[in-house]
Design an enzyme around this catalytic site. Structure first.
Site, PDB file in Angstrom:
ATOM      1  N   TYR A 144       0.840  -1.200   0.000  1.00 26.85           N
ATOM      2  CA  TYR A 144       0.000   0.000   0.000  1.00 26.85           C
ATOM      3  C   TYR A 144       0.880   1.258   0.000  1.00 26.85           C
ATOM      4  O   TYR A 144       1.448   1.620   1.037  1.00 26.85           O
ATOM      5  CB  TYR A 144      -0.925   0.003   1.226  1.00 26.85           C
ATOM      6  CG  TYR A 144      -2.064  -1.014   1.184  1.00 26.85           C
ATOM      7  CD1 TYR A 144      -2.316  -1.794   0.050  1.00 26.85           C
ATOM      8  CD2 TYR A 144      -2.902  -1.182   2.275  1.00 26.85           C
ATOM      9  CE1 TYR A 144      -3.356  -2.707   0.017  1.00 26.85           C
ATOM     10  CE2 TYR A 144      -3.959  -2.098   2.237  1.00 26.85           C
ATOM     11  CZ  TYR A 144      -4.172  -2.856   1.111  1.00 26.85           C
ATOM     12  OH  TYR A 144      -5.208  -3.765   1.078  1.00 26.85           O
ATOM     13  N   LYS A 175      -0.789  -8.072  -2.254  1.00 23.58           N
ATOM     14  CA  LYS A 175      -2.205  -7.666  -2.219  1.00 23.58           C
ATOM     15  C   LYS A 175      -2.209  -6.165  -2.469  1.00 23.58           C
ATOM     16  O   LYS A 175      -1.556  -5.409  -1.753  1.00 23.58           O
ATOM     17  CB  LYS A 175      -2.766  -8.003  -0.845  1.00 23.58           C
ATOM     18  CG  LYS A 175      -4.229  -7.672  -0.625  1.00 23.58           C
ATOM     19  CD  LYS A 175      -4.652  -8.325   0.705  1.00 23.58           C
ATOM     20  CE  LYS A 175      -6.114  -8.164   0.997  1.00 23.58           C
ATOM     21  NZ  LYS A 175      -6.426  -6.916   1.673  1.00 23.58           N
TER      22      LYS A 175
HETATM   23  P1  FBP Z   1     -11.574  -4.746   2.207  1.00 24.11           P
HETATM   24  O1  FBP Z   1     -11.858  -5.753   1.111  1.00 24.11           O
HETATM   25  O2  FBP Z   1     -12.698  -4.688   3.213  1.00 24.11           O
HETATM   26  O3  FBP Z   1     -11.222  -3.394   1.625  1.00 24.11           O
HETATM   27  O4  FBP Z   1     -10.292  -5.271   2.982  1.00 24.11           O
HETATM   28  C1  FBP Z   1      -9.020  -5.232   2.405  1.00 24.11           C
HETATM   29  C2  FBP Z   1      -7.988  -4.638   3.357  1.00 24.11           C
HETATM   30  O5  FBP Z   1      -6.693  -4.692   2.803  1.00 24.11           O
HETATM   31  C3  FBP Z   1      -7.981  -5.283   4.742  1.00 24.11           C
HETATM   32  O6  FBP Z   1      -7.192  -6.430   4.774  1.00 24.11           O
HETATM   33  C4  FBP Z   1      -7.492  -4.168   5.606  1.00 24.11           C
HETATM   34  O7  FBP Z   1      -8.015  -4.204   6.893  1.00 24.11           O
HETATM   35  C5  FBP Z   1      -7.997  -2.930   4.936  1.00 24.11           C
HETATM   36  O8  FBP Z   1      -8.275  -3.270   3.581  1.00 24.11           O
HETATM   37  C6  FBP Z   1      -7.017  -1.814   5.027  1.00 24.11           C
HETATM   38  O9  FBP Z   1      -7.367  -0.796   4.139  1.00 24.11           O
HETATM   39  P2  FBP Z   1      -6.958   0.711   4.393  1.00 24.11           P
HETATM   40  O10 FBP Z   1      -5.530   0.717   4.842  1.00 24.11           O
HETATM   41  O11 FBP Z   1      -7.149   1.364   3.053  1.00 24.11           O
HETATM   42  O12 FBP Z   1      -7.896   1.220   5.434  1.00 24.11           O
END
Ligand code: FBP
Length: 263
Positions: A144, A175
């Protein structure tokens, strides 16, 4: 070197995982009276026959007795709450050994790529990637891009760099978020090489047809599949949504055909 046991996370090289670590990352704001209960999620994971369920160690430990044996367990090794909004960083909270004791089939870790604390993050990841591989456990890196040095978290160039870094660091799966640009996303997937790419579900979509159309588009980019949380367990019929997604991911169905599961 140990063989990495990735096959449990895949069906014909494709995957649909269920993510349920949002209780730590976002808090109860994501939940209703049903999905606040981890047992509700364990039931969905079992009936939906997912390729993996992503949990923090606390849920895995406390609900251990009810864990569906056939569903691969993915333990998220780091995490953070969304209260302190300083630097994007999520420290390791669970050891690889603890994940193994809990019966993990894989471990996950969020890398805030571009964070001012990136050197520490990459160092921590480097160590646990080796430990996990010593046990033969696949490693999933949430790649991310985030923080003040990242101009656009969804630009193709930053996502391509993030995908590449995941591969360079030895992640078996990255991911990532999708940027609604299927042609450019093919390049992002290429940058990850043999490391598989799975796409996060994101916030709950207000229209099922739109979400399935996006899933179909995502699957044209060469990714291995999706890791979805809120769009499944916030759905009024989580299993129907799961089966609709499976039609697209594993059977190459059109979004319209998959939509029939929801009507
Ligand atoms: P979702 O499918 O609900 O978006 O979950 C994916 C995910 O990567 C989770 O594993 C994690 O808790 C969340 O999104 C974190 O997203 P962000 O950092 O954008 O809040």
């Amino acid at each position: 070197m140990k063989r990495i046991r990735i096959e449990r996370l895949l069906t014909d090289n494709r995957t649909l995982m269920l993510a349920y670590d949002q209780g730590l990352e976002h808090g109860p704001i994501d939940f209703n009276a049903n999905n606040i209960d981890p047992e509700f999620i364990l039931h969905i994971a079992e009936k939906g026959k997912f390729n993996g369920l992503i949990l923090q160690k606390g849920v895995a430990e406390i609900y251990r007795e009810n864990y569906p044996k056939k569903i691969p367990l993915i333990i998220k090794l780091n995490g953070r709450t969304n209260i302190p909004r300083i630097f994007p960083v999520a420290k390791q909270l669970c050891s690889v050994k603890k994940a193994v004791d809990l019966g993990a089939d894989a471990v996950g870790y969020t890398i805030y790529f571009g964070s001012p604390l990136e050197p520490e993050i990459l160092h921590e990841f480097g160590k646990l990637q080796e430990e996990a591989h010593d046990y033969g456990l696949p490693v999933i890196a949430w790649m991310y891009p985030r923080g003040k040095f990242v101009e656009n978290e969804l630009s193709t160039s930053i996502l391509a760099y993030a995908a590449r870094v995941g591969m360079e660091l030895g992640a078996d799966i990255v991911k990532m978020k999708y940027n609604d640009n299927p042609e450019e996303y093919k390049w992002i997937v290429k940058c990850a090489g043999k490391t598989k790419v799975v796409i996060a579900g994101g916030e709950k979509s207000t229209a099922d047809a739109e979400f399935l159309k996006k899933a179909k588009e995502i699957m044209t980019t060469g990714v291995a599949g999706m890791a979805v949380g809120r769009n499944i367990w916030q759905h009024k019929s989580p299993l129907k949504m799961a089966f609709a997604l499976k039609k697209i991911i594993f059977e190459n169905s059109t979004a319209e055909d998959a939509m029939r599961y929801l009507e």
